[in-house]
Design a protein around this motif. Sequence first.
Motif, PDB file in Angstrom:
ATOM      1  N   GLU A  30       8.191   4.277   2.362  1.00 37.84           N
ATOM      2  CA  GLU A  30       7.586   3.721   3.276  1.00 37.84           C
ATOM      3  C   GLU A  30       8.112   4.312   4.647  1.00 37.84           C
ATOM      4  N   TYR A  34       4.539   6.701  -5.899  1.00 43.67           N
ATOM      5  CA  TYR A  34       4.979   5.319  -5.240  1.00 43.67           C
ATOM      6  C   TYR A  34       4.217   4.276  -6.008  1.00 43.67           C
ATOM      7  N   LEU A  35       2.946   4.231  -5.775  1.00 43.22           N
ATOM      8  CA  LEU A  35       1.947   3.221  -6.336  1.00 43.22           C
ATOM      9  C   LEU A  35       2.356   2.939  -7.945  1.00 43.22           C
ATOM     10  N   GLU A  36       2.497   4.061  -8.590  1.00 43.97           N
ATOM     11  CA  GLU A  36       2.772   3.876 -10.044  1.00 43.97           C
ATOM     12  C   GLU A  36       3.924   3.381 -10.459  1.00 43.97           C
ATOM     13  N   ASN A  69       1.394   8.205   1.515  1.00 42.73           N
ATOM     14  CA  ASN A  69       1.017   8.761   0.237  1.00 42.73           C
ATOM     15  C   ASN A  69       2.062   9.427  -0.237  1.00 42.73           C
ATOM     16  N   LYS A  87       1.021  -1.050  -0.057  1.00 44.05           N
ATOM     17  CA  LYS A  87       0.007  -0.048  -0.042  1.00 44.05           C
ATOM     18  C   LYS A  87       0.913   1.147  -0.039  1.00 44.05           C
ATOM     19  N   ASP A  88       0.364   2.370   0.261  1.00 45.34           N
ATOM     20  CA  ASP A  88       0.965   3.442   0.205  1.00 45.34           C
ATOM     21  C   ASP A  88       0.831   4.379   1.508  1.00 45.34           C
ATOM     22  N   SER A 113       5.529   1.265  -8.401  1.00 37.46           N
ATOM     23  CA  SER A 113       5.487  -0.360  -7.830  1.00 37.46           C
ATOM     24  C   SER A 113       4.868  -0.958  -8.800  1.00 37.46           C
ATOM     25  N   LYS A 114       3.596  -0.280  -9.663  1.00 39.41           N
ATOM     26  CA  LYS A 114       2.927  -1.151 -10.592  1.00 39.41           C
ATOM     27  C   LYS A 114       3.801  -1.418 -11.808  1.00 39.41           C
TER      28      LYS A 114
END
Length: 287
Positions: free
Chosen positions: A171, A93-95, A89, A85-86, A97-98
């Motif tokens: 994180e 980060y999420l992009e 925020n 998760k993030d 990781s994807k």
Amino acid sequence: MIRDLFSKKKKYATIPTEQAKQEVPEGLMTKCPKCKTIMYTKELKKINMVCERCQHHFNVSAYERIDLTLDEGTFQEFDGDMIAKDPLNFPSYLEKSKLDREKTNLNEAIVTGEGKIKGYPVVIGVMDSRFRMGSMGSVVGEKIARAIEHAIREDKPFILFAASGGARMQEGVFSLMQMAKTSAALNQLHEHGQLFISVLTHPTTGGVSASFASLGDINIAEPGALIGFAGRRIIEQTIRQKLPDDFQTAEFLLEHGQLDKVVSRNEMRDTLGLFLDLHQPKRKREG
């Protein structure tokens, strides 16, 4: 005679055209970064991604490592669907990781599971430096802790192949908490009396080297692996001294008592099998 020199057909190599370059399949050849030998990638894979000339150990993926280490057809993966998760925020980060998931076909920087080595049951964790540089985030720590708990319940040895750039900055403190979490889980494994073998591969640095990767009952490493906490330049600036050329290599750590053995990848499976055999209860060995 001089005229003949100029009149003869020259045999100099020509520069390949763009069309010729495109006709060579990508990934067909691999160049050793150490001795510069160019090899067929297919042949290199047959010798476990170890340069035949200089013994340089190329990085391998988590699943390749598992195939090289475990008995064929025995691996069963744990928690393969866990995704980070993030919590902070953190921008992009999420992009990122994807993108790593798409590039590596992994959901995180570690693969855990159980299998057998030379017939001996083990629980195993293998980190993959291609995913966020193998950085230690919440999911990495959780998967390691769960694997250790499984090893305790099933009374099996735990083997971890470390490869990491350290804590995952995206994180923050959640990443740093994994150092204590995994170390506490390993202490429980120790109290249970079960074996933990830590295998340090290139690179193993930062918070990973300062926590679970250095807590093995047996600590071994692949040749030439970079192992350390802080970077070379930072250490030199802090102590105001020039460090040896081989500083923070597996061989340097072995010489100074921080490793038990440096083991070639081609000998790793047999070496692990020997350790497992030596640590079996007497009744199991005799049986």
